[in-house]
Design a protein around this motif. Structure first.
Motif, mmCIF file in Angstrom:
data_model
loop_
_atom_site.group_PDB
_atom_site.id
_atom_site.type_symbol
_atom_site.label_atom_id
_atom_site.label_comp_id
_atom_site.label_asym_id
_atom_site.label_seq_id
_atom_site.Cartn_x
_atom_site.Cartn_y
_atom_site.Cartn_z
ATOM 1 N N VAL A 60 0.845 -1.192 0.000
ATOM 2 C CA VAL A 60 0.000 0.000 0.000
ATOM 3 C C VAL A 60 0.878 1.238 0.000
ATOM 4 O O VAL A 60 1.590 1.517 0.972
ATOM 5 N N GLU A 61 0.828 1.980 -1.111
ATOM 6 C CA GLU A 61 1.616 3.206 -1.235
ATOM 7 C C GLU A 61 0.841 4.391 -0.666
ATOM 8 O O GLU A 61 -0.399 4.407 -0.666
ATOM 9 N N SER A 62 1.587 5.375 -0.214
ATOM 10 C CA SER A 62 1.011 6.630 0.249
ATOM 11 C C SER A 62 2.040 7.727 0.102
ATOM 12 O O SER A 62 3.229 7.444 -0.130
ATOM 13 N N GLY A 63 1.593 8.960 0.236
ATOM 14 C CA GLY A 63 2.506 10.083 0.220
ATOM 15 C C GLY A 63 2.540 10.884 -1.063
ATOM 16 O O GLY A 63 3.234 11.900 -1.143
ATOM 17 N N GLY A 64 1.814 10.443 -2.070
ATOM 18 C CA GLY A 64 1.780 11.201 -3.305
ATOM 19 C C GLY A 64 0.996 12.490 -3.155
ATOM 20 O O GLY A 64 0.364 12.728 -2.124
ATOM 21 N N GLY A 65 1.054 13.331 -4.177
ATOM 22 C CA GLY A 65 0.325 14.584 -4.141
ATOM 23 C C GLY A 65 0.810 15.552 -5.186
ATOM 24 O O GLY A 65 1.542 15.176 -6.108
ATOM 25 N N LEU A 66 0.393 16.798 -5.022
ATOM 26 C CA LEU A 66 0.764 17.879 -5.934
ATOM 27 C C LEU A 66 1.831 18.741 -5.274
ATOM 28 O O LEU A 66 1.680 19.163 -4.121
ATOM 29 N N VAL A 67 2.908 18.984 -5.996
ATOM 30 C CA VAL A 67 4.009 19.783 -5.456
ATOM 31 C C VAL A 67 4.565 20.651 -6.575
ATOM 32 O O VAL A 67 4.503 20.288 -7.753
ATOM 33 N N GLN A 68 5.118 21.798 -6.195
ATOM 34 C CA GLN A 68 5.754 22.661 -7.191
ATOM 35 C C GLN A 68 7.139 22.150 -7.548
ATOM 36 O O GLN A 68 7.792 21.458 -6.742
ATOM 37 N N ALA A 69 7.583 22.494 -8.728
ATOM 38 C CA ALA A 69 8.929 22.121 -9.153
ATOM 39 C C ALA A 69 9.950 22.620 -8.127
ATOM 40 O O ALA A 69 9.830 23.740 -7.611
ATOM 41 N N GLY A 70 10.910 21.769 -7.822
ATOM 42 C CA GLY A 70 11.912 22.083 -6.816
ATOM 43 C C GLY A 70 11.544 21.596 -5.426
ATOM 44 O O GLY A 70 12.385 21.604 -4.523
ATOM 45 N N GLY A 71 10.306 21.170 -5.262
ATOM 46 C CA GLY A 71 9.844 20.702 -3.961
ATOM 47 C C GLY A 71 10.209 19.252 -3.686
ATOM 48 O O GLY A 71 10.914 18.604 -4.479
ATOM 49 N N SER A 72 9.698 18.753 -2.558
ATOM 50 C CA SER A 72 10.019 17.397 -2.118
ATOM 51 C C SER A 72 8.755 16.650 -1.707
ATOM 52 O O SER A 72 7.768 17.252 -1.277
ATOM 53 N N LEU A 73 8.834 15.342 -1.840
ATOM 54 C CA LEU A 73 7.804 14.446 -1.330
ATOM 55 C C LEU A 73 8.494 13.188 -0.838
ATOM 56 O O LEU A 73 9.561 12.818 -1.354
ATOM 57 N N ARG A 74 7.858 12.520 0.117
ATOM 58 C CA ARG A 74 8.346 11.208 0.529
ATOM 59 C C ARG A 74 7.212 10.204 0.367
ATOM 60 O O ARG A 74 6.161 10.342 0.994
ATOM 61 N N LEU A 75 7.451 9.220 -0.471
ATOM 62 C CA LEU A 75 6.501 8.138 -0.659
ATOM 63 C C LEU A 75 6.795 7.007 0.318
ATOM 64 O O LEU A 75 7.957 6.738 0.641
ATOM 65 N N SER A 76 5.735 6.349 0.761
ATOM 66 C CA SER A 76 5.869 5.183 1.628
ATOM 67 C C SER A 76 5.133 4.011 0.994
ATOM 68 O O SER A 76 4.147 4.201 0.280
ATOM 69 N N CYS A 77 5.619 2.831 1.293
ATOM 70 C CA CYS A 77 4.947 1.611 0.833
ATOM 71 C C CYS A 77 4.973 0.624 1.996
ATOM 72 O O CYS A 77 6.046 0.141 2.372
ATOM 73 N N ALA A 78 3.806 0.357 2.542
ATOM 74 C CA ALA A 78 3.681 -0.577 3.651
ATOM 75 C C ALA A 78 3.360 -1.957 3.113
ATOM 76 O O ALA A 78 2.416 -2.125 2.335
ATOM 77 N N ALA A 79 4.144 -2.937 3.536
ATOM 78 C CA ALA A 79 3.989 -4.300 3.031
ATOM 79 C C ALA A 79 3.469 -5.227 4.115
ATOM 80 O O ALA A 79 3.773 -5.054 5.298
ATOM 81 N N SER A 80 2.686 -6.196 3.694
ATOM 82 C CA SER A 80 2.215 -7.234 4.607
ATOM 83 C C SER A 80 2.104 -8.546 3.854
ATOM 84 O O SER A 80 2.007 -8.558 2.624
ATOM 85 N N GLY A 81 2.161 -9.645 4.615
ATOM 86 C CA GLY A 81 1.999 -10.951 3.990
ATOM 87 C C GLY A 81 3.256 -11.559 3.425
ATOM 88 O O GLY A 81 3.195 -12.569 2.712
ATOM 89 N N LEU A 82 4.413 -10.944 3.702
ATOM 90 C CA LEU A 82 5.669 -11.535 3.248
ATOM 91 C C LEU A 82 6.757 -11.287 4.295
ATOM 92 O O LEU A 82 6.579 -10.490 5.211
ATOM 93 N N THR A 83 7.862 -12.028 4.143
ATOM 94 C CA THR A 83 8.996 -11.852 5.046
ATOM 95 C C THR A 83 9.791 -10.661 4.529
ATOM 96 O O THR A 83 10.624 -10.774 3.630
ATOM 97 N N PHE A 84 9.518 -9.505 5.110
ATOM 98 C CA PHE A 84 9.960 -8.250 4.500
ATOM 99 C C PHE A 84 11.474 -8.156 4.364
ATOM 100 O O PHE A 84 11.985 -7.705 3.340
ATOM 101 N N SER A 85 12.207 -8.569 5.387
ATOM 102 C CA SER A 85 13.665 -8.427 5.346
ATOM 103 C C SER A 85 14.310 -9.351 4.319
ATOM 104 O O SER A 85 15.501 -9.213 4.025
#
Length: 126
Positions: free
Chosen positions: A5-30
């Motif tokens: 499940v991704e999150s963190g997207g959006g609208l930003v002006q050029a030169g700006g920053s965003l941080r996307l996250s992806c939460a995982a479940s159902g697998l051995t993540f490491s």
């Protein structure tokens, strides 16, 4: 079952920053290679970055190198994409992907990944 499940997207002006996250479940993540891909309107999906299971090895596409950073927190089963100095050409739907196992072979190709999130929209205005 596996869920990404991704999150963190959006609208930003050029030169700006965003941080996307992806939460995982159902697998051995490491024990899972995680990747980020993106797809702009009218274009094919392209590789952005990937990270090994314990975060030791990362690889970024040339188009984002020096601006984007992939990282992960295995305690939270989450992978991140820090995006700085965003450009209008970074506008796309961003997807995270999971590849169980330790192999990094062909990990810049979407066919190497078994599981995909639903995507999150990133729009960079000029």
């Amino acid at each position: 079952q596996v869920q990404l499940v991704e999150s963190g997207g959006g609208l930003v002006q050029a030169g700006g920053s965003l941080r996307l996250s992806c939460a995982a479940s159902g697998l051995t993540f490491s024990s899972t290679v995680m990747g980020w891909f993106r797809q702009a309107p009218g274009k094919e999906r392209e590789f952005v970055a990937r990270i090994s299971g314990y975060g030791t090895f990362t690889f970024h596409a040339e188009s984002v190198k020096g601006r984007f950073t992939i990282s992960r927190d295995n305690a939270k089963n989450t992978v991140y994409l820090q995006m700085n100095s965003l450009k209008p050409e970074d506008t796309a739907v961003y997807y995270c992907a999971a590849r169980p196992g330790a192999s990094l072979a062909n990990s810049s190709y979407e066919g190497a990944y078994n599981y995909w999130g639903q995507g999150t929209q990133v729009t960079v205005s000029s």
